[in-house]
Design a protein around this motif. Structure first.
Motif, PDB file in Angstrom:
ATOM      1  N   ALA A 128      35.679 -19.731   0.138  1.00  0.00           N
ATOM      2  CA  ALA A 128      35.463 -19.224   1.491  1.00  0.00           C
ATOM      3  C   ALA A 128      36.683 -18.504   2.057  1.00  0.00           C
ATOM      4  O   ALA A 128      36.563 -17.571   2.843  1.00  0.00           O
ATOM      5  CB  ALA A 128      35.079 -20.377   2.412  1.00  0.00           C
ATOM      6  N   SER A 134      31.589 -18.018   0.212  1.00  0.00           N
ATOM      7  CA  SER A 134      31.685 -19.213   1.051  1.00  0.00           C
ATOM      8  C   SER A 134      30.682 -20.299   0.689  1.00  0.00           C
ATOM      9  O   SER A 134      30.888 -21.455   1.023  1.00  0.00           O
ATOM     10  CB  SER A 134      31.494 -18.823   2.523  1.00  0.00           C
ATOM     11  N   GLY A 135      29.595 -19.960   0.046  1.00  0.00           N
ATOM     12  CA  GLY A 135      28.547 -20.943  -0.190  1.00  0.00           C
ATOM     13  C   GLY A 135      28.781 -21.925  -1.317  1.00  0.00           C
ATOM     14  O   GLY A 135      28.628 -23.138  -1.133  1.00  0.00           O
ATOM     15  N   ALA A 171      30.904 -25.142  -0.742  1.00  0.00           N
ATOM     16  CA  ALA A 171      30.705 -25.848   0.526  1.00  0.00           C
ATOM     17  C   ALA A 171      30.447 -27.341   0.333  1.00  0.00           C
ATOM     18  O   ALA A 171      30.959 -28.170   1.092  1.00  0.00           O
ATOM     19  CB  ALA A 171      29.552 -25.211   1.297  1.00  0.00           C
ATOM     20  N   GLU A 172      29.668 -27.684  -0.678  1.00  0.00           N
ATOM     21  CA  GLU A 172      29.354 -29.096  -0.909  1.00  0.00           C
ATOM     22  C   GLU A 172      30.619 -29.893  -1.200  1.00  0.00           C
ATOM     23  O   GLU A 172      30.826 -30.980  -0.638  1.00  0.00           O
ATOM     24  CB  GLU A 172      28.371 -29.243  -2.080  1.00  0.00           C
ATOM     25  N   ALA A 205      32.767 -30.168   2.051  1.00  0.00           N
ATOM     26  CA  ALA A 205      32.119 -31.013   3.052  1.00  0.00           C
ATOM     27  C   ALA A 205      32.194 -32.488   2.658  1.00  0.00           C
ATOM     28  O   ALA A 205      32.447 -33.364   3.504  1.00  0.00           O
ATOM     29  CB  ALA A 205      30.671 -30.581   3.237  1.00  0.00           C
ATOM     30  N   GLY A 233      30.354 -22.831   9.648  1.00  0.00           N
ATOM     31  CA  GLY A 233      29.929 -22.011   8.524  1.00  0.00           C
ATOM     32  C   GLY A 233      29.209 -22.871   7.506  1.00  0.00           C
ATOM     33  O   GLY A 233      28.600 -23.895   7.837  1.00  0.00           O
ATOM     34  N   ALA A 234      29.292 -22.462   6.250  1.00  0.00           N
ATOM     35  CA  ALA A 234      28.611 -23.197   5.188  1.00  0.00           C
ATOM     36  C   ALA A 234      29.149 -24.620   5.056  1.00  0.00           C
ATOM     37  O   ALA A 234      28.392 -25.578   4.877  1.00  0.00           O
ATOM     38  CB  ALA A 234      28.755 -22.444   3.866  1.00  0.00           C
ATOM     39  N   ILE A 235      30.475 -24.775   5.172  1.00  0.00           N
ATOM     40  CA  ILE A 235      31.089 -26.094   5.018  1.00  0.00           C
ATOM     41  C   ILE A 235      30.755 -26.978   6.214  1.00  0.00           C
ATOM     42  O   ILE A 235      30.304 -28.122   6.062  1.00  0.00           O
ATOM     43  CB  ILE A 235      32.614 -25.966   4.848  1.00  0.00           C
ATOM     44  N   ARG A 275      27.096 -28.029   6.200  1.00  0.00           N
ATOM     45  CA  ARG A 275      26.790 -29.074   5.222  1.00  0.00           C
ATOM     46  C   ARG A 275      27.347 -30.423   5.679  1.00  0.00           C
ATOM     47  O   ARG A 275      26.703 -31.464   5.485  1.00  0.00           O
ATOM     48  CB  ARG A 275      27.357 -28.703   3.854  1.00  0.00           C
ATOM     49  N   THR A 331      36.965 -26.387  10.067  1.00  0.00           N
ATOM     50  CA  THR A 331      36.456 -25.752   8.856  1.00  0.00           C
ATOM     51  C   THR A 331      36.437 -24.231   8.965  1.00  0.00           C
ATOM     52  O   THR A 331      35.871 -23.557   8.099  1.00  0.00           O
ATOM     53  CB  THR A 331      35.019 -26.228   8.537  1.00  0.00           C
ATOM     54  N   GLY A 376      38.092 -28.351  -2.377  1.00  0.00           N
ATOM     55  CA  GLY A 376      37.074 -27.558  -3.058  1.00  0.00           C
ATOM     56  C   GLY A 376      37.156 -27.597  -4.568  1.00  0.00           C
ATOM     57  O   GLY A 376      36.397 -26.903  -5.251  1.00  0.00           O
TER      58      GLY A 376
END
Length: 363
Positions: free
Chosen positions: A90, A111-112, A115-116, A119, A167-169, A172, A219, A300
Motif C-alpha cells: 500500500a 493496497s489490497g 491488507a489481511e 490488519a 482503506g483496505a487495511i 479489514r 492505517t 505485512g
C-alpha cells in the motif's frame, strides 16, 4: 512498418518469485536492478526502462546513498523513457507522485493483497496491549514474578476503535473486530456517509476520534496531508487508558510527543510497527518503555501476503504494458499526458478501459 519496441521493466526485488515467473510468460523485457553493482550499470538499466518497480530500501537509503534509486525528481529527469512507476504493497512514500505526474508518468501501488496481513497484525497489537501479553512474558522471564495481579489487563469487548484512514487495511480491521462488538469511529476525509453506513462505522473528526477511542489505529498512507497528523495535541486528548497503534508510516505521528505521552501516563501504551528511522536504533527511547510493543515494519510480511503482492504486481505490469488503465492508478489526472507519451515511446495508444472492466466485458 516498424515493430513497436518491447516494453522494458526494471525492478530491484520481488516480494515473491511468483512475480518473475508470471512475467517470464509475457512479452516484457525484465531487468533486475543490482544496487551493489557500479552505478553506471544501474543507471544504464533505468535510463532504458519504460517501467520501474521502485526500490523500497528506505532503511538503507541514508547510509548507502540508496535514496537516488527512489522515484524522485532527479531519477525522473534522468530516465526520459519511463512511463510508469509502481510500489509493492500500500505504501508509496518512496515515489514523488507530483513529480511523476508533471512528467507524464503513471504511479500505482498494490493496497489490497497485503491488507489481511497488516490488519491481523494490528488486531494482534490490540490484543497484546489489552491483555498485557508481552508485559507478562517480560515479567516471567525477568525474575521472580511477584504479584501477578499487577498484570491485570482489559478486554476488547464493547470498546471503541478509532481508525485513521479507512482503506483496505482499516476496512479489514473493522471486519476482524466485529465479533468484539466494538463501536468503530473513522477519520477519513475521503470516506462518504453512504460508504461509512455500509461498513457500519461512524465518521468523526480527528479530535473526536482521539478523545473517544480506546484504541487509536493509524492505517493511512504517508502524504503531505498526513505527515505529522498525530502529535502532542492528539495524544493529550486521548484517554489515559487508551492505546495508540500504527501500521502506517512513522512520520504520520510525532515520536517525541508519543514518548512523552507514554512516559507520563497520558496514554496506556502503544503498538508500533513503524518508526521515523527504520530499522530503529536499539537506543531509541520508545524501545526502552515497558508499555510499548514493537515490530520492525513486519506487519505485512507473511508468506501469503508476499505471494499475493507479487502476483498482483506482475498482473499490474501486464495491464500497464497492454495499454490498459490500471485499477490502482494513484494519479488519474496523468492519464491524457501518459497516453500521449505511451504512444510516442511504445507506438501503441492506450485505452481508458481498465483491466477489471475488460474482464467484465468478456464474461
Amino acid at each position: 512498418m516498424t515493430t513497436p519496441p518491447r516494453p522494458r521493466l526494471v525492478y530491484e526485488r520481488w516480494t515473491d518469485p511468483a512475480a518473475g515467473e508470471i512475467l517470464e510468460l509475457s512479452d516484457i523485457d525484465v531487468v533486475k536492478l543490482d544496487l551493489t553493482a557500479p552505478e553506471e550499470q544501474s543507471w544504464a538499466a533505468l535510463e532504458s526502462a519504460h517501467g520501474y518497480q521502485v526500490a523500497t530500501r528506505t532503511d538503507v537509503a541514508d547510509v548507502t546513498g540508496g535514496a537516488q534509486w527512489l522515484a524522485g525528481p532527479a531519477l525522473i529527469e534522468r530516465c526520459q523513457q519511463l512511463l510508469a512507476v509502481c510500489s509493492a504493497g500500500a505504501g508509496y512514500d518512496v515515489i514523488d507522485v507530483e513529480a511523476c505526474t508533471r512528467a507524464g508518468i503513471a504511479v500505482c501501488n498494490n493496497s489490497g493483497p497485503g491488507a489481511e496481513a497488516v490488519a491481523e497484525h494490528a488486531l494482534g497489537f490490540m490484543l497484546d496491549l489489552a491483555k498485557k501479553i508481552t508485559a507478562a512474558d517480560r515479567a516471567l522471564r525477568g525474575g521472580p514474578l511477584g504479584n501477578r495481579l499487577l498484570l491485570q489487563g482489559s478486554q476488547l469487548l464493547g470498546k471503541t476503535l478509532g481508525v485513521v484512514g479507512l482503506g483496505a487495511i482499516g476496512g479489514r480491521l473493522v471486519e476482524l473486530c466485529a465479533p468484539f462488538g466494538m463501536e468503530v469511529l473513522v477519520f477519513d476525509p475521503y470516506l462518504d456517509e453512504v460508504s461509512a453506513d455500509a461498513r457500519g462505522v461512524r465518521r468523526v473528526t480527528l479530535a473526536e476520534l482521539v478523545e473517544l477511542s480506546d484504541f487509536v489505529q493509524v492505517t493511512c498512507p504517508l502524504t503531505a496531508e498526513t505527515r505529522g497528523l498525530i502529535g502532542a495535541e492528539q495524544f493529550a486528548a486521548m484517554k489515559p487508558t487508551a492505546f495508540f497503534i500504527t501500521t502506517a508510516r512513522g512520520p504520520v505521528h510525532d515520536e517525541d510527543a508519543l514518548r512523552q505521552a507514554l512516559e507520563t501516563g497520558a496514554i496506556a501504551g502503544a503498538g508500533l510497527d513503524v518508526f521515523h528511522e527504520e530499522p530503529p536504533r536499539q537506543d531509541n527511547p520508545l524501545l526502552q518503555l515497558e508499555n510499548v510493543v514493537a515490530t520492525p515494519h513486519t506487519a505485512g510480511i507473511t508468506v501469503e501476503a508476499a505471494r499475493d503482492i507479487a502476483v498482483a504486481t506482475a498482473q499490474q505490469w501486464q495491464t500497464l504494458f497492454a495499454g490498459l488503465r490500471p485499477e490502482r492508478l494513484l494519479n488519474p489526472e496523468v492519464w491524457p499526458h501518459y497516453c500521449d507519451r505511451f504512444q510516442d515511446i511504445l507506438r501503441v495508444l492506450p485505452t481508458s478501459i481498465s483491466h477489471e472492466g475488460l474482464t467484465e466485458a468478456h464474461t
